[in-house]
Design a protein around this motif. Structure first.
Motif, PDB file in Angstrom:
ATOM      1  N   LYS A 218       1.203  -1.288  13.095  1.00 57.10           N
ATOM      2  CA  LYS A 218       1.790  -1.396  11.997  1.00 57.10           C
ATOM      3  C   LYS A 218       0.765  -1.936  10.815  1.00 57.10           C
ATOM      4  O   LYS A 218       0.691  -1.454   9.729  1.00 57.10           O
ATOM      5  CB  LYS A 218       2.885  -2.402  11.910  1.00 57.10           C
ATOM      6  CG  LYS A 218       3.556  -2.734  10.538  1.00 57.10           C
ATOM      7  CD  LYS A 218       4.645  -3.270  10.758  1.00 57.10           C
ATOM      8  CE  LYS A 218       4.588  -5.162  11.043  1.00 57.10           C
ATOM      9  NZ  LYS A 218       5.800  -5.577  11.003  1.00 57.10           N
ATOM     10  N   GLN A 219      -0.256  -2.798  11.222  1.00 54.90           N
ATOM     11  CA  GLN A 219      -1.486  -3.280  10.243  1.00 54.90           C
ATOM     12  C   GLN A 219      -2.241  -1.993   9.567  1.00 54.90           C
ATOM     13  O   GLN A 219      -2.812  -1.976   8.485  1.00 54.90           O
ATOM     14  CB  GLN A 219      -2.044  -4.513  11.131  1.00 54.90           C
ATOM     15  CG  GLN A 219      -1.492  -5.673  11.140  1.00 54.90           C
ATOM     16  CD  GLN A 219      -0.535  -5.572  12.378  1.00 54.90           C
ATOM     17  OE1 GLN A 219      -0.716  -4.537  13.320  1.00 54.90           O
ATOM     18  NE2 GLN A 219       0.450  -6.562  12.390  1.00 54.90           N
ATOM     19  N   LEU A 220      -2.563  -1.204  10.610  1.00 48.60           N
ATOM     20  CA  LEU A 220      -3.169  -0.115  10.194  1.00 48.60           C
ATOM     21  C   LEU A 220      -2.461   0.830   9.225  1.00 48.60           C
ATOM     22  O   LEU A 220      -3.192   1.335   8.403  1.00 48.60           O
ATOM     23  CB  LEU A 220      -3.925   0.909  11.235  1.00 48.60           C
ATOM     24  CG  LEU A 220      -4.778   2.033  11.277  1.00 48.60           C
ATOM     25  CD1 LEU A 220      -5.974   1.566  10.400  1.00 48.60           C
ATOM     26  CD2 LEU A 220      -5.016   2.780  12.475  1.00 48.60           C
ATOM     27  N   VAL A 221      -1.117   1.097   9.508  1.00 48.08           N
ATOM     28  CA  VAL A 221      -0.490   2.137   8.429  1.00 48.08           C
ATOM     29  C   VAL A 221      -0.479   1.082   7.086  1.00 48.08           C
ATOM     30  O   VAL A 221      -0.733   1.835   6.087  1.00 48.08           O
ATOM     31  CB  VAL A 221       1.074   1.903   9.043  1.00 48.08           C
ATOM     32  CG1 VAL A 221       1.897   2.634   7.935  1.00 48.08           C
ATOM     33  CG2 VAL A 221       1.066   2.783  10.086  1.00 48.08           C
ATOM     34  N   TYR A 222      -0.384  -0.357   6.982  1.00 47.25           N
ATOM     35  CA  TYR A 222      -0.393  -0.810   5.795  1.00 47.25           C
ATOM     36  C   TYR A 222      -1.754  -0.873   5.283  1.00 47.25           C
ATOM     37  O   TYR A 222      -1.916  -1.242   3.854  1.00 47.25           O
ATOM     38  CB  TYR A 222       0.305  -2.253   5.945  1.00 47.25           C
ATOM     39  CG  TYR A 222       1.747  -2.358   5.863  1.00 47.25           C
ATOM     40  CD1 TYR A 222       2.316  -2.103   4.768  1.00 47.25           C
ATOM     41  CD2 TYR A 222       2.408  -2.722   6.996  1.00 47.25           C
ATOM     42  CE1 TYR A 222       3.646  -1.861   4.620  1.00 47.25           C
ATOM     43  CE2 TYR A 222       3.610  -2.855   6.818  1.00 47.25           C
ATOM     44  CZ  TYR A 222       4.333  -2.239   5.945  1.00 47.25           C
ATOM     45  OH  TYR A 222       5.796  -2.489   5.849  1.00 47.25           O
ATOM     46  N   HIS A 223      -2.901  -0.774   5.986  1.00 50.77           N
ATOM     47  CA  HIS A 223      -4.188  -0.635   5.480  1.00 50.77           C
ATOM     48  C   HIS A 223      -4.185   0.623   4.464  1.00 50.77           C
ATOM     49  O   HIS A 223      -5.160   0.552   3.718  1.00 50.77           O
ATOM     50  CB  HIS A 223      -5.039  -0.651   6.749  1.00 50.77           C
ATOM     51  CG  HIS A 223      -6.552  -0.335   6.344  1.00 50.77           C
ATOM     52  ND1 HIS A 223      -7.380  -1.258   5.836  1.00 50.77           N
ATOM     53  CD2 HIS A 223      -7.418   1.004   6.437  1.00 50.77           C
ATOM     54  CE1 HIS A 223      -8.422  -0.336   5.426  1.00 50.77           C
ATOM     55  NE2 HIS A 223      -8.433   0.484   5.947  1.00 50.77           N
ATOM     56  N   TYR A 224      -3.797   1.827   5.210  1.00 49.73           N
ATOM     57  CA  TYR A 224      -3.865   2.935   4.315  1.00 49.73           C
ATOM     58  C   TYR A 224      -2.665   3.245   3.501  1.00 49.73           C
ATOM     59  O   TYR A 224      -3.033   3.916   2.212  1.00 49.73           O
ATOM     60  CB  TYR A 224      -3.789   4.274   5.329  1.00 49.73           C
ATOM     61  CG  TYR A 224      -4.962   4.367   6.218  1.00 49.73           C
ATOM     62  CD1 TYR A 224      -6.176   4.545   5.648  1.00 49.73           C
ATOM     63  CD2 TYR A 224      -4.767   4.438   7.690  1.00 49.73           C
ATOM     64  CE1 TYR A 224      -7.225   4.675   6.384  1.00 49.73           C
ATOM     65  CE2 TYR A 224      -5.972   4.552   8.382  1.00 49.73           C
ATOM     66  CZ  TYR A 224      -6.891   4.688   7.897  1.00 49.73           C
ATOM     67  OH  TYR A 224      -8.104   4.748   8.789  1.00 49.73           O
ATOM     68  N   PHE A 225      -1.611   2.405   3.479  1.00 52.31           N
ATOM     69  CA  PHE A 225      -0.531   2.650   2.472  1.00 52.31           C
ATOM     70  C   PHE A 225      -0.061   1.156   2.242  1.00 52.31           C
ATOM     71  O   PHE A 225       0.589   0.535   3.142  1.00 52.31           O
ATOM     72  CB  PHE A 225       0.781   3.739   3.008  1.00 52.31           C
ATOM     73  CG  PHE A 225       0.259   4.782   3.428  1.00 52.31           C
ATOM     74  CD1 PHE A 225       0.012   5.914   2.634  1.00 52.31           C
ATOM     75  CD2 PHE A 225      -0.040   5.142   4.937  1.00 52.31           C
ATOM     76  CE1 PHE A 225      -0.410   7.135   2.955  1.00 52.31           C
ATOM     77  CE2 PHE A 225      -0.520   6.506   5.297  1.00 52.31           C
ATOM     78  CZ  PHE A 225      -0.800   7.390   4.295  1.00 52.31           C
ATOM     79  N   ARG A 226       0.107   0.870   0.975  1.00 51.72           N
ATOM     80  CA  ARG A 226       0.711  -0.448   0.542  1.00 51.72           C
ATOM     81  C   ARG A 226       1.940  -0.753   0.976  1.00 51.72           C
ATOM     82  O   ARG A 226       2.407  -1.962   0.779  1.00 51.72           O
ATOM     83  CB  ARG A 226       0.386  -0.717  -0.891  1.00 51.72           C
ATOM     84  CG  ARG A 226      -1.083  -0.542  -1.426  1.00 51.72           C
ATOM     85  CD  ARG A 226      -1.518  -0.792  -2.864  1.00 51.72           C
ATOM     86  NE  ARG A 226      -0.954   0.593  -3.364  1.00 51.72           N
ATOM     87  CZ  ARG A 226      -1.177   0.571  -4.700  1.00 51.72           C
ATOM     88  NH1 ARG A 226      -1.689  -0.113  -5.443  1.00 51.72           N
ATOM     89  NH2 ARG A 226      -0.705   1.851  -5.182  1.00 51.72           N
ATOM     90  N   SER A 227       2.869   0.110   1.045  1.00 49.84           N
ATOM     91  CA  SER A 227       4.216   0.049   0.906  1.00 49.84           C
ATOM     92  C   SER A 227       4.896   1.335   1.801  1.00 49.84           C
ATOM     93  O   SER A 227       4.423   2.223   1.871  1.00 49.84           O
ATOM     94  CB  SER A 227       5.045  -0.306  -0.278  1.00 49.84           C
ATOM     95  OG  SER A 227       4.802   0.784  -0.926  1.00 49.84           O
ATOM     96  N   LYS A 228       5.974   1.115   2.417  1.00 47.96           N
ATOM     97  CA  LYS A 228       7.016   1.998   2.817  1.00 47.96           C
ATOM     98  C   LYS A 228       7.307   3.272   1.731  1.00 47.96           C
ATOM     99  O   LYS A 228       7.208   4.328   2.110  1.00 47.96           O
ATOM    100  CB  LYS A 228       8.182   1.486   3.376  1.00 47.96           C
ATOM    101  CG  LYS A 228       9.040   2.979   4.020  1.00 47.96           C
ATOM    102  CD  LYS A 228      10.244   2.003   4.507  1.00 47.96           C
ATOM    103  CE  LYS A 228      11.157   1.352   3.771  1.00 47.96           C
ATOM    104  NZ  LYS A 228      12.473   1.184   4.580  1.00 47.96           N
TER     105      LYS A 228
END
Length: 239
Positions: A55-65
């Motif tokens: 999940k941390q990597l997703v938020y690394h590329y995208f700031r929010s859902k």
């Protein structure tokens, strides 16, 4: 001189494909999640798990859902609009050109996932101030295509001359594709469920003929505004 393994340019070259593949997996997983559950109920945890990342990597590329959702919409829009404006029409007679353009408008929505994303996208864009995107950027090219087809048809005597091309384009887009984003309404009013291939064919044929009838100078019996007696087992590609 640094060894090859410590050369920054070489490291970047090796890392770039990995990053692209990671973003591709995240985007594909997010597309499925948003199409299935909608923006409100989609979970970044589930997207990360499906993509095989944290999940941390997703938020690394995208700031929010919401930012991830906007990127998924943009990817879909770039693909569908890019393919639509690339359709070659100048070699076709005006009626055939308009029919081809309308069928290419409908074709992407036969993908249930895209239809579901389109429903979510409408709600999202109506409640969020979104940046410029491919739909906005490519709209002038699509308007030009429609304007050119209508002008050629008016010159040849096939189409009426008193048609506003932009209003006609907007109405045509709504008539042809709305069944795929408002399935409940269409099922209730005429008993067609476009999730079914035969019903989707029936709607597609009727909607395209309906739009053509609005601009044709003379309406023949060649394309009556009725349901076919029976859809073909393999609907022909009318594009």
């Amino acid at each position: 001189m640094p060894s090859p393994s410590r050369n920054p340019s070489k490291s970047t070259e090796r890392a770039a494909p990995d990053k692209r593949e990671t973003l591709r997996r995240i985007s594909a997983a997010a597309r499925r999640e948003f199409a299935t559950k909608g923006l409100a109920d989609a979970r970044i945890d589930d997207i990360a798990q499906a993509a095989g990342v944290t999940k941390q990597l997703v938020y690394h590329y995208f700031r929010s859902k919401e930012e991830l959702f906007a990127c998924v919409l943009e990817d879909s829009s770039a693909t569908t609009m890019g393919e639509l404006v690339a359709v070659e029409l100048d070699h076709l007679a005006p009626r055939d050109a308009l029919r081809t353009l309308l069928n290419h408008m409908i074709r992407p929505y036969c993908d249930p996932m895209l239809s579901a994303l389109a429903q979510e996208g409408i709600r999202y864009h109506e409640s969020h101030a979104t940046p410029r995107n491919s739909f906005v950027d490519l709209a002038p090219e699509l308007k030009h295509k429609m304007r050119s087809v209508l002008a050629r048809g008016a010159q040849s005597g096939d189409f009426r001359a008193n048609v506003d091309p932009n209003l006609f384009l907007a109405a045509a887009a709504q008539v042809t594709t709305s069944a795929f984003v408002s399935r409940y309404t269409v099922v209730t009013l005429c008993g067609l469920d476009v999730a079914n291939a035969d019903d989707a064919y029936t709607w597609r044929r009727f909607a395209v003929d309906f739009v053509l009838a609005a601009v044709e100078c003379e309406r023949s019996d060649q394309h009556p505004l009725t349901r076919p007696d029976a859809p073909p087992k393999t609907p022909p590609d009318e594009a």
